[in-house]
Design an enzyme around this catalytic site. Structure first.
Site, mmCIF file in Angstrom:
data_model
loop_
_atom_site.group_PDB
_atom_site.id
_atom_site.type_symbol
_atom_site.label_atom_id
_atom_site.label_comp_id
_atom_site.label_asym_id
_atom_site.label_seq_id
_atom_site.Cartn_x
_atom_site.Cartn_y
_atom_site.Cartn_z
ATOM 1 N N SER A 61 0.820 -1.203 0.000
ATOM 2 C CA SER A 61 0.000 0.000 0.000
ATOM 3 C C SER A 61 0.864 1.268 0.000
ATOM 4 O O SER A 61 0.583 2.204 0.728
ATOM 5 C CB SER A 61 -0.907 -0.029 1.237
ATOM 6 O OG SER A 61 -2.061 0.722 1.021
ATOM 7 N N ASN B 69 3.079 4.734 -4.980
ATOM 8 C CA ASN B 69 4.077 4.752 -6.065
ATOM 9 C C ASN B 69 3.999 6.039 -6.888
ATOM 10 O O ASN B 69 4.993 6.474 -7.439
ATOM 11 C CB ASN B 69 4.040 3.502 -6.967
ATOM 12 C CG ASN B 69 2.684 2.909 -7.106
ATOM 13 O OD1 ASN B 69 1.698 3.569 -6.808
ATOM 14 N ND2 ASN B 69 2.619 1.673 -7.539
ATOM 15 N N CYS B 70 2.807 6.652 -6.904
ATOM 16 C CA CYS B 70 2.677 7.905 -7.667
ATOM 17 C C CYS B 70 3.503 9.027 -7.037
ATOM 18 O O CYS B 70 3.826 10.019 -7.699
ATOM 19 C CB CYS B 70 1.215 8.328 -7.743
ATOM 20 S SG CYS B 70 0.157 7.026 -8.394
ATOM 21 N N THR C 291 -10.857 -13.473 -15.352
ATOM 22 C CA THR C 291 -9.987 -13.961 -16.441
ATOM 23 C C THR C 291 -10.635 -15.164 -17.125
ATOM 24 O O THR C 291 -11.780 -15.523 -16.820
ATOM 25 C CB THR C 291 -8.618 -14.393 -15.893
ATOM 26 O OG1 THR C 291 -8.828 -15.556 -15.077
ATOM 27 C CG2 THR C 291 -7.959 -13.299 -15.071
ATOM 28 N N ASN D 116 -11.984 -18.903 -11.507
ATOM 29 C CA ASN D 116 -11.553 -18.681 -10.117
ATOM 30 C C ASN D 116 -10.473 -17.614 -9.996
ATOM 31 O O ASN D 116 -9.937 -17.397 -8.908
ATOM 32 C CB ASN D 116 -11.016 -20.001 -9.520
ATOM 33 C CG ASN D 116 -12.065 -21.069 -9.536
ATOM 34 O OD1 ASN D 116 -13.159 -20.870 -9.018
ATOM 35 N ND2 ASN D 116 -11.764 -22.191 -10.187
ATOM 36 N N ILE D 117 -10.117 -16.998 -11.119
ATOM 37 C CA ILE D 117 -9.015 -16.028 -11.071
ATOM 38 C C ILE D 117 -9.443 -14.687 -11.689
ATOM 39 O O ILE D 117 -9.951 -14.642 -12.812
ATOM 40 C CB ILE D 117 -7.757 -16.551 -11.819
ATOM 41 C CG1 ILE D 117 -7.318 -17.904 -11.241
ATOM 42 C CG2 ILE D 117 -6.621 -15.534 -11.735
ATOM 43 C CD1 ILE D 117 -6.068 -18.499 -11.869
ATOM 44 N N TYR D 118 -9.227 -13.641 -10.916
ATOM 45 C CA TYR D 118 -9.468 -12.279 -11.401
ATOM 46 C C TYR D 118 -8.120 -11.614 -11.679
ATOM 47 O O TYR D 118 -7.107 -11.983 -11.064
ATOM 48 C CB TYR D 118 -10.201 -11.449 -10.336
ATOM 49 C CG TYR D 118 -11.646 -11.854 -10.153
ATOM 50 C CD1 TYR D 118 -12.677 -11.079 -10.654
ATOM 51 C CD2 TYR D 118 -11.976 -13.028 -9.459
ATOM 52 C CE1 TYR D 118 -14.005 -11.449 -10.496
ATOM 53 C CE2 TYR D 118 -13.296 -13.403 -9.302
ATOM 54 C CZ TYR D 118 -14.307 -12.613 -9.816
ATOM 55 O OH TYR D 118 -15.613 -12.975 -9.658
ATOM 56 N N GLY E 89 -5.909 -3.987 -12.382
ATOM 57 C CA GLY E 89 -4.786 -3.045 -12.422
ATOM 58 C C GLY E 89 -3.976 -3.146 -13.699
ATOM 59 O O GLY E 89 -4.458 -3.587 -14.744
HETATM 60 C C1 LIG Z 1 6.761 6.343 -10.301
HETATM 61 C C2 LIG Z 1 5.312 6.144 -10.628
HETATM 62 C C3 LIG Z 1 4.464 7.243 -10.652
HETATM 63 C C4 LIG Z 1 3.127 7.064 -10.963
HETATM 64 N N1 LIG Z 1 2.301 8.153 -10.964
HETATM 65 C C5 LIG Z 1 0.984 7.992 -11.226
HETATM 66 C C6 LIG Z 1 0.106 9.090 -11.156
HETATM 67 O O1 LIG Z 1 0.510 10.219 -10.843
HETATM 68 N N2 LIG Z 1 -1.201 8.885 -11.441
HETATM 69 C C7 LIG Z 1 -1.672 7.639 -11.766
HETATM 70 O O2 LIG Z 1 -2.880 7.483 -11.997
HETATM 71 N N3 LIG Z 1 -0.864 6.566 -11.818
HETATM 72 C C8 LIG Z 1 0.454 6.723 -11.547
HETATM 73 N N4 LIG Z 1 1.281 5.633 -11.586
HETATM 74 C C9 LIG Z 1 0.724 4.331 -11.994
HETATM 75 C C10 LIG Z 1 0.053 3.627 -10.835
HETATM 76 O O3 LIG Z 1 0.902 3.633 -9.733
HETATM 77 C C11 LIG Z 1 -0.293 2.209 -11.258
HETATM 78 O O4 LIG Z 1 -1.174 2.279 -12.345
HETATM 79 C C12 LIG Z 1 -0.958 1.417 -10.164
HETATM 80 O O5 LIG Z 1 -0.152 1.362 -9.025
HETATM 81 C C13 LIG Z 1 -1.242 -0.003 -10.651
HETATM 82 O O6 LIG Z 1 -1.746 -0.782 -9.620
HETATM 83 P P1 LIG Z 1 -1.517 -2.349 -9.612
HETATM 84 O O7 LIG Z 1 -2.188 -2.852 -8.402
HETATM 85 O O8 LIG Z 1 -1.886 -2.897 -10.919
HETATM 86 O O9 LIG Z 1 0.056 -2.529 -9.520
HETATM 87 P P2 LIG Z 1 1.092 -1.946 -8.469
HETATM 88 O O10 LIG Z 1 0.490 -0.843 -7.697
HETATM 89 O O11 LIG Z 1 2.328 -1.670 -9.222
HETATM 90 O O12 LIG Z 1 1.338 -3.153 -7.488
HETATM 91 C C14 LIG Z 1 1.833 -4.373 -7.935
HETATM 92 C C15 LIG Z 1 2.588 -5.041 -6.812
HETATM 93 O O13 LIG Z 1 2.637 -6.422 -7.090
HETATM 94 C C16 LIG Z 1 3.869 -6.926 -6.617
HETATM 95 N N5 LIG Z 1 4.158 -8.186 -7.321
HETATM 96 C C17 LIG Z 1 4.413 -8.339 -8.636
HETATM 97 N N6 LIG Z 1 4.613 -9.641 -8.926
HETATM 98 C C18 LIG Z 1 4.498 -10.303 -7.770
HETATM 99 C C19 LIG Z 1 4.609 -11.682 -7.434
HETATM 100 N N7 LIG Z 1 4.869 -12.610 -8.342
HETATM 101 N N8 LIG Z 1 4.434 -12.026 -6.137
HETATM 102 C C20 LIG Z 1 4.162 -11.087 -5.201
HETATM 103 N N9 LIG Z 1 4.054 -9.779 -5.474
HETATM 104 C C21 LIG Z 1 4.203 -9.394 -6.748
HETATM 105 C C22 LIG Z 1 4.844 -5.823 -6.928
HETATM 106 O O14 LIG Z 1 5.961 -5.898 -6.066
HETATM 107 C C23 LIG Z 1 4.013 -4.571 -6.688
HETATM 108 O O15 LIG Z 1 4.258 -4.023 -5.422
HETATM 109 C C24 LIG Z 1 2.627 5.769 -11.262
HETATM 110 C C25 LIG Z 1 3.474 4.667 -11.223
HETATM 111 C C26 LIG Z 1 4.801 4.853 -10.904
HETATM 112 C C27 LIG Z 1 5.707 3.662 -10.852
#
Ligand SMILES: Cc1cc2nc3c(=O)[nH]c(=O)nc-3n(C[C@H](O)[C@H](O)[C@H](O)COP(=O)(O)OP(=O)(O)OC[C@H]3O[C@@H](n4cnc5c(N)ncnc54)[C@H](O)[C@@H]3O)c2cc1C
Length: 541
Positions: A39, A42-43, A266, A270-272, A275
Site C-alpha cells: 500500500s 508509487n505515484c 480472467t 476462479n481467477i481475477y 490493475g
Molecule cells: C513512479 C510512478 C508514478 C506514478 N504516478 C501515477 C500518477 O501520478 N497517477 C496515476 O494514476 N498513476 C500513476 N502511476 C501508476 C500507478 O501507480 C499504477 O497504475 C498502479 O499502481 C497499478 O496498480 P496495480 O495494483 O496494478 O500494480 P502496483 O500498484 O504496481 O502493485 C503491484 C505489486 O505487485 C507486486 N508483485 C508483482 N509480482 C508479484 C509476485 N509474483 N508475487 C508477489 N508480489 C508481486 C509488486 O511488487 C508490486 O508491489 C505511477 C506509477 C509509478 C511507478
C-alpha cells in the site's frame, strides 16, 4: 470459509483486499507482496527523489501490521508467488530467505502491476528504473552522492516527473525521447508548450533521439552525440507483468495484458486480474486497451471484490484520464487525442481555446490552452486536453465526467458550474467549449486548424488578422493582412475576393469577424485557437 489470495499489495490488490474484508468478515484474505512494502504511494515516488516529499515514511500508507489490526488481513511482504497451479488451485510462494511453501486458494486475484520496459541497449544495467520503494531508495542514494549530470530516457509521465525532480536537486538533466514530443497522450501543438516549459527550466531536450549505448559516465545517441550522465533513469514505459499468468496458461490479449471481462474475471472462473496487468475496456469504442493508472486499478479492485461477493456491479470501462505536473505547468488529458482520431479515420471536430483560469479582472488569472475533440456531426465528446496552471485539473475533470455521462458537446454549455471571480467565469471555459461546439456543429461557423494554415495559403486563401495594429506588429502569421475587428465594417471593401481565413489572438474575435463576413457573403473560416495556437505549433509547421 472462503479463501481468497491476492498477488500484489499496492493499488489494485489492496483496494480489493480491504473491500473484501468490508463485505465478508469471515473470509480468509491473504495478500502476497514481493517487495518489502504494501500500500505504498508509487505515484509519489518521483517527488521523493527531488525532496518535495522529504520523508520516505509518508509514502508508506499502511504496514502489514496496520492492515492486520484494522482489516484482519494476512499480508506477507518479501514473498513472491513463483507459480500458479490452476488444477490444484495452489500457489508456490518463495520467501526472501529462499524458502518456499504452497498456498491454497478458492479465488485468486492477480494484481502484480506492470514491469518497466528495458530496452536492449549496451550498458542498460547502469540505468535505474522507478517503480518501487526499493527503486526510489536506490535513486535517492545515487542523488545523495551529488552527481552533476543525469539522463532520463523516456519523456512520458514518469520520465518528465523524474527530470523535474532531478532539476530540483541541481543536477544538469537531459531527457532523451525517441518520439518527436514529450507526453504522448497530448497532441503535438500542446506538447510544444511542455517543451518550452522544460527548456525554460534548463532541461536539455533531445527529441526524436535514440539511445545506442550507456557508458560509465555518458549516454550515446544514434546521431553520434554523447551526453554526460553520472546518473541514468530509464522510463520508456511499462508492460503488463504477465509472467505468472502466462506460466499458468491464462488468456493474454492482443495488447499484452491479461484478458478479463468487465468485472475483472480472467479465462479461469476462479481467477481475477486487475490493475496494470489486465487489459481494460475502452469506454469509447469498447475495444481492449491498456491504461496503467492508479484510478482504474483501484476501481477494478473494488469491482472484482464486489463481483466475488456476488454483489451487483457496474462494468468498468476506461477513458484514461491523466494529469501531470511539469514544473509550473499542469498538463491533463482525457479520452482520445487527435493523433488517434486521425489514425482511426474518425470524422471529428477539434476546438482550441485559451481561457483564463478565472475572471480576468480578478488577480492571478492564468491562461490555459484547452482542446476538445468531438465527433462530427453528432457532437459526442471523444477527448480533451489542457495545458496551463490553475484550473486545468478542474476543466479536464468536468469534461471527463461529461464523457462518462455521454453528454453531447453542445450541452457543455448547459452545465451550471460554480462561479465567483476568484474561481472561474460566469461563462466557464467548459461552457465556452459547449457554445463553440454548437456553433460549429450546426454549421453557423466553420473552423480550420493550425496545420491547415500553410496549405490553405498555398491554395491562395487570404489570411486576415483581426487583432489590433499593436498586436499585429508584435507578431503575426507571415502573408496575412491586418484589419482590426472594430474597423472591419468600415473597411469591408478592402477584403480581397475569394476565401478568407480569419484569425485573432485566441479565436474569439476571429469568430465574430467570421460571422460578420459570412453575413456579407464572404466565404470565411476562423482559425481555431487563433494566433496563440498557431504560434505554439509553428515549429511543427
Ligand atoms: C513512479 C510512478 C508514478 C506514478 N504516478 C501515477 C500518477 O501520478 N497517477 C496515476 O494514476 N498513476 C500513476 N502511476 C501508476 C500507478 O501507480 C499504477 O497504475 C498502479 O499502481 C497499478 O496498480 P496495480 O495494483 O496494478 O500494480 P502496483 O500498484 O504496481 O502493485 C503491484 C505489486 O505487485 C507486486 N508483485 C508483482 N509480482 C508479484 C509476485 N509474483 N508475487 C508477489 N508480489 C508481486 C509488486 O511488487 C508490486 O508491489 C505511477 C506509477 C509509478 C511507478
Amino acid at each position: 470459509m472462503k479463501k481468497i489470495v491476492i498477488i500484489g499489495g499496492v493499488a489494485g490488490g489492496m483496494s480489493a483486499a480491504t473491500r473484501l474484508r468490508r463485505l465478508d468478515p469471515e473470509a480468509s484474505i491473504i495478500v502476497i507482496e514481493r517487495s518489502g512494502f504494501v500500500s505504498y504511494a508509487n505515484c509519489g515516488l518521483p517527488y521523493y527523489v527531488g525532496g518535495v516529499i522529504a520523508d520516505q515514511a509518508s509514502l508508506l500508507l499502511q504496514t502489514p501490521q496496520s492492515l492486520d489490526a484494522r482489516f484482519e488481513l494476512d499480508v506477507r511482504v518479501e514473498s513472491e508467488v513463483t507459480q500458479i497451479n490452476r488444477d490444484s488451485k495452489k500457489l508456490t510462494v518463495q520467501k526472501k530467505s529462499g524458502e518456499t511453501y504452497e498456498l491454497e486458494y478458492d479465488t485468486l486475484i492477480l494484481s502484480p502491476g506492470a514491469q518497466p520496459i528495458i530496452p536492449p541497449i549496451e550498458g542498460i544495467e547502469r540505468a535505474h528504473t522507478l517503480r518501487t520503494v526499493e527503486d526510489v531508495t536506490r535513486i535517492a542514494a545515487a542523488v545523495a552522492s551529488n552527481p552533476k549530470s543525469a539522463v532520463v530516457i523516456g519523456g512520458g509521465f514518469i520520465g518528465v516527473e523524474s527530470a523535474e525532480n532531478l532539476v530540483h536537486k541541481n543536477i544538469s538533466t537531459t531527457i532523451v525521447e525517441a518520439a518527436p514530443q514529450l507526453l504522448g497522450p497530448i497532441d503535438p501543438e500542446l506538447a510544444e508548450l511542455v517543451h518550452h516549459e522544460v527548456r525554460k527550466h534548463e532541461v536539455n531536450l533531445r527529441l526524436g533521439a535514440g539511445v545506442t549505448k550507456i557508458t560509465e559516465n555518458s549516454v550515446q545517441l544514434a546521431d553520434g552525440s554523447e551526453i554526460e550522465a553520472e546518473l541514468v533513469i530509464c522510463a520508456i514505459g511499462v508492460k503488463p507483468d504477465t509472467t505468472l499468468a502466462k506460466g499458468c496458461g491464462l488468456e493474454i490479449g492482443d495488447r499484452g495484458g491479461i484478458t478479463v471481462n468487465e468485472f475483472g474475471l480472467t479465462s479461469d472462473p476462479n481467477i481475477y486480474a486487475i490493475g496494470d496487468v489486465a487489459e481494460k475496456i475502452d469506454a469509447l469504442d469498447g475495444e481492449a486497451t491498456l491504461v496503467p493508472l492508479a484510478n482504474i486499478a483501484n476501481r477494478q479492485g473494488r469491482v472484482a471484490a464486489d463481483h466475488i461477493m456476488g454483489r451487483k456491479v457496474r462494468p468498468v470501462a476506461t477513458i484514461g484520464t491523466a494529469i501531470v505536473k511539469v514544473f509550473d505547468l499542469t498538463v491533463a488529458s482525457t479520452g482520445w487525442n487527435e493523433k488517434r482520431l486521425k489514425a482511426r479515420g474518425i470524422n471529428y471536430q477539434a476546438i482550441h481555446t485559451h481561457p483564463g483560469s478565472h475572471a480576468g479582472y480578478y488577480p492571478g488569472s492564468e491562461q490555459m490552452a484547452l482542446k476538445l475533440l468531438v465527433t462530427k456531426p453528432d457532437g459526442k465528446i471523444l477527448g480533451a486536453q489542457a495545458v496551463g496552471g490553475e484550473g486545468v485539473d478542474k476543466r479536464i475533470d468536468v469534461i471527463a465526467t461529461a464523457i462518462r455521462c455521454e453528454l453531447p458537446a453542445p450541452e457543455l454549455a448547459d452545465l451550471e458550474l460554480a462561479y465567483a471571480p476568484p474561481f472561474g467565469s460566469a461563462k466557464d471555459p467548459v461552457n465556452m467549449l459547449g457554445y463553440i461546439a454548437e456553433n460549429l456543429l450546426t454549421g453557423f461557423t466553420e473552423n480550420v486548424q493550425w496545420y491547415d494554415v500553410r496549405p490553405m495559403q498555398a491554395q491562395g486563401v487570404t489570411l486576415l488578422d483581426v487583432r489590433t495594429k499593436d498586436e499585429y506588429s508584435r507578431g503575426a502569421i507571415s502573408g496575412s493582412i491586418n484589419i482590426p475587428l472594430d474597423d472591419l465594417r468600415e473597411r469591408f471593401e478592402e477584403i480581397p475576393d475569394g476565401k478568407i481565413m480569419v484569425y485573432c489572438q485566441v479565436g474569439q474575435r476571429g469568430h465574430t469577424a467570421t460571422v460578420l463576413l459570412r453575413e456579407r457573403g464572404v466565404n470565411a473560416v476562423n482559425l481555431d485557437g487563433g494566433y496563440k495556437t498557431w504560434v505554439a505549433a509553428e515549429p511543427l509547421t
